[in-house]
Design an enzyme around this catalytic site. Structure first.
Site, PDB file in Angstrom:
ATOM      1  N   GLU A   1      86.425 -92.043 -27.034  1.00 52.25           N
ATOM      2  CA  GLU A   1      85.910 -92.845 -25.649  1.00 52.25           C
ATOM      3  C   GLU A   1      85.306 -92.294 -24.488  1.00 52.25           C
ATOM      4  O   GLU A   1      84.299 -91.820 -24.447  1.00 52.25           O
ATOM      5  CB  GLU A   1      86.762 -93.948 -25.444  1.00 52.25           C
ATOM      6  CG  GLU A   1      86.393 -95.242 -24.782  1.00 52.25           C
ATOM      7  CD  GLU A   1      87.345 -96.337 -24.672  1.00 52.25           C
ATOM      8  OE1 GLU A   1      87.088 -97.239 -24.086  1.00 52.25           O
ATOM      9  OE2 GLU A   1      88.230 -96.471 -25.487  1.00 52.25           O
TER      10      GLU A   1
ATOM     11  N   GLU B   1      98.145 -96.243 -19.933  1.00 49.29           N
ATOM     12  CA  GLU B   1      97.057 -97.308 -20.223  1.00 49.29           C
ATOM     13  C   GLU B   1      97.698 -98.552 -20.193  1.00 49.29           C
ATOM     14  O   GLU B   1      97.353 -99.621 -19.730  1.00 49.29           O
ATOM     15  CB  GLU B   1      96.224 -97.178 -21.230  1.00 49.29           C
ATOM     16  CG  GLU B   1      95.187 -98.290 -21.520  1.00 49.29           C
ATOM     17  CD  GLU B   1      94.380 -97.838 -22.893  1.00 49.29           C
ATOM     18  OE1 GLU B   1      93.250 -98.614 -23.059  1.00 49.29           O
ATOM     19  OE2 GLU B   1      94.582 -97.052 -23.668  1.00 49.29           O
TER      20      GLU B   1
END
Length: 891
Positions: free
Chosen positions: A464, A742
């Site tokens: 990503e 996260e």
């Protein structure tokens, strides 16, 4: 005495290749006096360091401005070095000496000054291998100075006469290539000489054409790597010569067989091209290059600091896992690569795999990397003296390194972790009496370092690593405490503007590479609340933190386009109630197996609509655009009225009973003062109901503690900070985190992991608590009406069971320090304010009579201009200098 020092041009120290037609300079001052101010300045700009060739003299200008002084009167030319110096007058009738001489140097200035061609290897697209291109050249005279200007479609390294040029990596950086490609300027005077020379470039895929994005695409911007370069030589007799990329350059493959950002690098040392960028190299077997028809109008100078090697980490220990792997533990989740030394046989293959975490059994774990492999493979050439290697065009996010293929016993001294990120100046320091909170601050800082690699990425390890707009705006204020991020975000905002849709919509990620086929994002690729609002929030925050009015001028149309886009979205002009929304991403009050919190998405969207409108209104006021200011003032009133009608009942309670709903309402001032007090009380009750734990996601968490402290619940904010069980900021710390995760529980209490599909252990969004650490516990903020810390707000709020806190921010004017020590008898407060600034000190629960310095009352203290007492708070107005106040014992 008054002294001028630390001169900068466009935030940078003696920059090369600064293509700004109206550059701005700033300086700092030091003085032996408290409350010292600049009353006037004089600037001189010349073409030499002796100032005998004077271009411009401002003469004495009566002004206290010492940052962002725009040099409108100097006509800027390309390929020119400008010398400047400053002297000032202060309010004690002192005149400084001239400052040390500083410089800036222009590059191309305009794209039509490029003489070189874009060139590529003729078989470039046939292989994953990197391309090597080179050209020999002859210089007929002794060299006075030489500059190289270079860029690429892909990533490049520039080499001259056998040396790698410069200390920048991942050049030219990631931009919206269709609109803008950066170039870099290098001083190569010491690398070239009279006679025969050679220049070369290595070209890698990078973001331009490599495998990139979670959709697994290649050739996103183009299908052929290319390079462009010019060498400008000035001889001692002032004659000039230019060497350019053209069809005369030759190309070959080399030892870099593959280098991809996600996958790592394969390097076959047996195929090394010894001396390939030196004179006399035999390139007869090399192939001709081809010209590439790519617009030079897109080439622009580099606005942000380059990515560089910032620090080096030695591994802490060798681990032999239950599965039998040999693993290095770096002791820190870091971003960069490994530099290593190996001995072995020709053709022997050594590999290093990189991961963030070990699983609960202690085994090497790569599940959360998804398709990214993060593997460096080195094939030895068999040098008996040993071989050294580090990658070229890839970076890894990791703490653990699995070693394979080594024949000899692993020696820790043979391995070094190289930390790479954009070379931003460090500005923030925070330390307190609680070691867990200190580790949290450490983790926040390392989250920034790991994710500010040319663009503000969401994560640095999996497939990503994208510039998510929401993450960036949520973390911006924390980032601006920790580092000088002004050049970094100036560049990134240009890409946001370039990728903004014609209708004003803003993509999820900048630069934008997400396709509409991304089903998990609702089939759309742009314009959700809190993410698209980065187009307004970040420019305004840059103005507040750095006093940078130009960023508002340059981004104003982009800001306005976004608000107008929102205006046209909902069923009503003042409501945003349509379209896909990410909502309170990863909120803990979400339904099972979902990513979005329970807070009503229309509430979130309309709240951010109001906030962006308010900031646009304020921006119009700063820019003296009265017509727009009045128009958006009216729109803001309509939005707030609509919001209150929909989400507040007759008693003033919110109809959406989530922590995030209350936080946004308070933070964005969407209710009147009386109802806001009720909403703050209700928020406190919601938190108490959760046994003083948060339930917020990405949207609510950044502001949660800020509004609690602001509305009289600082004690609850401190309780939230100090929780160590899930969910909390310190839960991660107790689990051994060295960066921010996260998820609140990326590692669950039983040692298992969150789902592999989205579980980064280096994800800075929840690091936004750093703003509260500096602003509330440390007490440091900038007044909006005198931004950039021209006037400083110092409002320390003791709490969190802390005995002491020390915080500092290195502002445009100099270092601001705020340090307190709280014990049963007295409260000691030590602070320093840079010359040419002032401050308001706000002390809670204190009367003026309780404050002293060295047994002197407030009225006797030098630098204290005035003081008042209101609502159990004492307000001190002070000038620059260092102060040590004692509170608690009457004088």
């Amino acid at each position: 005495m008054i002294q001028v020092h630390s001169l900068r041009c466009e935030y940078l120290n003696n920059p090369l290749g600064l293509d700004v037609e109206k550059p701005r300079i700033n300086w700092r001052l030091s003085s032996t006096h408290r409350a010292a101010k600049q009353m006037a300045y004089q600037i001189q700009v010349a073409l030499n360091g002796q100032f005998s060739n004077l271009l411009w003299d401002s003469h004495k200008v009566v002004s206290d401005q010492s940052v962002h002084i725009q040099l409108n009167q100097v006509k800027i030319e390309p390929f020119t070095t400008y010398f400047y110096r400053v002297k000032v007058w202060d309010n004690f009738e002192n005149v400084s000496d001239w400052s040390e001489v500083a410089t800036w140097e222009t590059g191309m200035l305009h794209s039509n000054n490029w003489s070189a061609d874009w060139i590529t290897a003729s078989n470039e697209s046939e292989s994953e291998a990197c391309d090597y291109i080179r050209k020999p050249f002859h210089l007929s005279k002794n060299v006075k100075s030489a500059r190289a200007y270079a860029s690429s479609l892909g990533i490049y390294e520039l080499h001259v006469n056998g040396d790698r040029v410069g200390d920048s990596y991942f050049t030219p950086g990631w931009t919206s290539y269709q609109e803008r490609v950066q170039y870099q300027t290098y001083d190569i005077t010491e690398l070239v000489t009279k006679g025969e020379n050679a220049v070369g470039m290595i070209l890698g895929n990078g973001w331009y054409k490599g495998y990139f994005g979670f959709e697994g695409r290649t050739n996103i911007y183009g299908d052929r790597k290319a390079g462009i370069a010019e060498i400008h030589v000035t001889y001692e007799n002032n004659e000039t010569e230019i060497i350019v990329t053209d069809h005369s350059w030759k190309a070959s493959k080399g030892p870099i067989k593959m280098s991809e950002i996600y996958f790592g690098e394969v390097y076959d040392a047996r195929a090394e091209l010894a001396g390939w960028s030196k004179k006399g190299f035999d390139d007869q077997q090399w192939k001709e290059t081809e010209r590439v028809d790519y617009p030079k109008e897109n080439i622009t100078y580099q606005q942000n600091e380059a990515v560089r090697k910032i620090e080096y980490i030695k591994p802490e220990k060798i681990i032999h896992t239950p599965e039998g792997d040999t693993v290095l533990d770096m002791g820190q989740n870091m971003v960069g690569w490994m530099h290593f030394r190996v001995n072995g046989n020709k053709g022997q293959e050594v590999s290093l795999e990189h991961a963030e975490i070990l699983d609960k059994d202690g085994n090497f774990y790569v599940g959360n990397l998804r398709k990214a492999t993060q593997k460096t493979t080195y094939i030895l050439k068999g040098d008996p003296l040993g071989e050294y290697f580090e990658p070229h065009f890839t970076f890894q996010g990791f703490r653990y390194v699995k070693l394979s293929g080594l024949l000899n016993e692993v020696v820790l001294e043979d391995f070094t972790g190289v930390v790479l990120h954009s070379d931003m100046e460090s500005t923030g320091e925070f330390e307190c009496s609680n070691p867990l909170v200190n580790q949290l601050h450490h983790n926040i800082n390392w989250g920034l370092k790991g994710n500010f690699l040319d663009v503000p990425t969401d994560c640095p390890q999996r497939d990503e690593r994208l510039g998510w707009t929401g993450d960036a705006q949520m973390f911006f204020r924390t980032a601006a405490y920790l580092k000088n991020v002004a050049p970094f975000f100036t560049k990134w905002l240009k890409d946001l503007e370039a990728d903004q849709l014609d209708n004003g919509g803003v993509p999820y990620v900048i630069p934008n590479i997400i396709q509409k086929t991304s089903g998990n994002l609702g089939g759309v690729t742009h314009s959700v609340a809190a993410w698209g609002d980065a187009s307004v929030i970040i420019p305004w925050s840059m103005y507040v933190c750095y006093g940078d009015k130009r960023i508002l001028e340059e981004q104003y149309e982009s800001m306005k386009k976004w608000v107008e886009y929102l205006r046209n979205q909902g069923t009503k002009e003042a409501l945003w109630d349509t379209g896909f929304q990410l909502g309170d991403w990863l909120g803990l009050d979400s339904e099972p197996d979902t990513y979005t919190g329970a807070t009503d998405k229309t509430l979130i969207a309309t709240a951010y609509f109001a906030y962006s409108t308010e900031l646009l209104m304020k921006t119009a006021e700063v820019l003296n655009n009265e017509e727009d200011m009045r128009a958006y003032q009216l729109l803001l009133k309509k939005i707030k009225k609509t919001y209150q009608q929909l989400f507040l009942d007759a008693t003033g309670k919110l109809t959406v009973q989530t922590q995030t709903a209350h936080v946004l309402t308070l933070m964005f001032e969407l209710a009147d003062e009386q109802k806001s007090k009720q909403i703050a009380t209700d928020l406190a009750k919601l938190i108490e109901k959760e046994n003083y734990h948060l339930t917020t996601g990405f949207i609510g968490a950044p502001y949660l503690n800020i509004v609690l402290s602001e509305y009289g619940y600082h004690d609850i904010a401190c309780k939230l900070l100090l929780q160590t069980d899930y969910p909390s900021w310190l839960y991660q710390v107790t689990k051994g985190a060295t960066t921010v995760w996260e998820h609140w529980d990326s590692i669950k209490e039983d040692g298992s992991f969150w789902s592999d599909d989205m579980n980064s252990f280096n994800h800075y969004a929840y690091g936004s608590i750093g703003e509260w650490l500096y602003k509330a516990l440390g007490g440091i903020d900038s007044a909006i009406n005198q931004p950039g810390y021209k006037h400083i707000i110092l409002e320390p709020r003791p709490g969190a069971e802390m005995e002491w806190v020390t915080a500092s921010v290195d502002s445009m004017y100099g270092k601001i320090t705020s340090a307190w020590n709280d014990n049963q008898a007295t409260f000691e407060y030590h602070l320093s304010i840079p010359v040419n600034t002032s401050a308001t000190v706000i002390l809670h629960g204190v009367s003026p009579a309780q404050i002293s310095e060295q047994q002197k009352q407030l009225s006797e203290i030098e630098g204290v201009v005035g003081y008042t007492h209101e609502n159990d708070r004492t307000f001190l107005e002070i000038g620059s200098g260092t102060y040590s106040f004692s509170v608690g014992v009457k004088v």
